[in-house]
Design a protein around this motif. Structure first.
Motif, PDB file in Angstrom:
ATOM      1  N   ARG A   9       0.863  -1.190   0.000  1.00 42.84           N
ATOM      2  CA  ARG A   9       0.000   0.000   0.000  1.00 42.84           C
ATOM      3  C   ARG A   9       0.894   1.232   0.000  1.00 42.84           C
ATOM      4  NH1 ARG A   9      -5.066   0.073   0.956  1.00 42.84           N
ATOM      5  NH2 ARG A   9      -4.989   2.071   2.009  1.00 42.84           N
ATOM      6  N   ILE A  10       0.553   2.188  -0.873  1.00 44.54           N
ATOM      7  CA  ILE A  10       1.280   3.455  -0.849  1.00 44.54           C
ATOM      8  C   ILE A  10       0.580   4.406   0.112  1.00 44.54           C
ATOM      9  CG2 ILE A  10       2.215   3.184  -3.177  1.00 44.54           C
ATOM     10  CD1 ILE A  10       0.084   5.219  -4.144  1.00 44.54           C
ATOM     11  N   LYS A  15       0.463   8.994  -5.201  1.00 45.04           N
ATOM     12  CA  LYS A  15       0.423   8.122  -6.372  1.00 45.04           C
ATOM     13  C   LYS A  15       1.181   8.695  -7.571  1.00 45.04           C
ATOM     14  CE  LYS A  15      -2.996   7.440  -9.282  1.00 45.04           C
ATOM     15  NZ  LYS A  15      -4.283   7.087  -9.863  1.00 45.04           N
ATOM     16  N   ASP A  16       0.955   9.937  -7.930  1.00 45.36           N
ATOM     17  CA  ASP A  16       1.621  10.508  -9.104  1.00 45.36           C
ATOM     18  C   ASP A  16       3.135  10.538  -8.928  1.00 45.36           C
ATOM     19  OD1 ASP A  16      -0.842  10.844 -10.311  1.00 45.36           O
ATOM     20  OD2 ASP A  16      -0.982  12.979  -9.830  1.00 45.36           O
ATOM     21  N   ILE A  19       4.475   6.859  -9.140  1.00 39.42           N
ATOM     22  CA  ILE A  19       4.559   6.358 -10.517  1.00 39.42           C
ATOM     23  C   ILE A  19       5.738   6.987 -11.241  1.00 39.42           C
ATOM     24  CG2 ILE A  19       3.384   6.334 -12.753  1.00 39.42           C
ATOM     25  CD1 ILE A  19       0.738   6.093 -11.098  1.00 39.42           C
ATOM     26  N   GLN A  40      -2.474  -1.276  -9.972  1.00 37.74           N
ATOM     27  CA  GLN A  40      -3.249  -0.547  -8.971  1.00 37.74           C
ATOM     28  C   GLN A  40      -4.610  -1.225  -8.897  1.00 37.74           C
ATOM     29  OE1 GLN A  40      -4.413   3.402 -10.088  1.00 37.74           O
ATOM     30  NE2 GLN A  40      -4.804   4.005  -7.991  1.00 37.74           N
ATOM     31  N   SER A  45      -7.389   2.604  -4.388  1.00 35.89           N
ATOM     32  CA  SER A  45      -6.377   3.242  -5.235  1.00 35.89           C
ATOM     33  C   SER A  45      -4.999   3.336  -4.587  1.00 35.89           C
ATOM     34  CB  SER A  45      -6.848   4.630  -5.661  1.00 35.89           C
ATOM     35  OG  SER A  45      -7.015   5.473  -4.540  1.00 35.89           O
ATOM     36  N   ASN A  46      -4.876   2.976  -3.324  1.00 34.78           N
ATOM     37  CA  ASN A  46      -3.572   2.968  -2.651  1.00 34.78           C
ATOM     38  C   ASN A  46      -2.979   1.565  -2.522  1.00 34.78           C
ATOM     39  OD1 ASN A  46      -3.551   5.757  -2.304  1.00 34.78           O
ATOM     40  ND2 ASN A  46      -4.668   5.623  -0.372  1.00 34.78           N
ATOM     41  N   PHE A  48      -1.485  -1.908  -4.270  1.00 34.54           N
ATOM     42  CA  PHE A  48      -0.787  -2.274  -5.493  1.00 34.54           C
ATOM     43  C   PHE A  48      -0.202  -3.679  -5.407  1.00 34.54           C
ATOM     44  CE2 PHE A  48      -0.839   2.245  -5.790  1.00 34.54           C
ATOM     45  CZ  PHE A  48      -0.651   2.584  -7.122  1.00 34.54           C
TER      46      PHE A  48
END
Length: 101
Positions: A9-10, A15-16, A19, A40, A45-46, A48
């Motif tokens: 998990r980020i 996120k940007d 990546i 993802q 959305s966190n 991965f």
């Protein structure tokens, strides 16, 4: 082929930047490295998964033991909430136009 699958998990809101940093690792010349993919998950959305593929176990291990990979790992880890969960293993089958056998 050989590789690893990692689940992690980020941190929220990175996120940007995450990546961009992970994409920059693609410029590294890593012996035996074939490719990697970051997935993802749709439901969070966190969350991965990372799939990293190497020519064989020996080149995977040499990379894992290298100082350069440790530096890349520290950059990767700085975006995560906790340590990733790693699963290493042999790739027994690959299909599709981009696969190597």
């Amino acid at each position: 082929m050989y590789g690893t699958i990692a689940h992690f998990r980020i941190k929220p809101g990175v996120k940007d930047e995450f990546i961009k940093a992970m994409d920059s690792f693609g410029d590294a010349l890593i012996a035996g490295w074939v490719t990697d993919y970051y997935f993802q998950l749709e439901h969070d959305s966190n969350e991965f998964y990372l799939v990293a593929i190497f020519k064989d176990k020996e080149t995977y291990q040499a990379n894992a033991d290298s100082t350069a990979q440790h530096e890349r790992y520290l950059a990767f880890r700085s975006f995560l909430e906790d340590d990733p969960e790693w699963h290493d293993g042999f790739i027994l089958s690959a299909t599709g136009s981009g696969s190597r056998k």
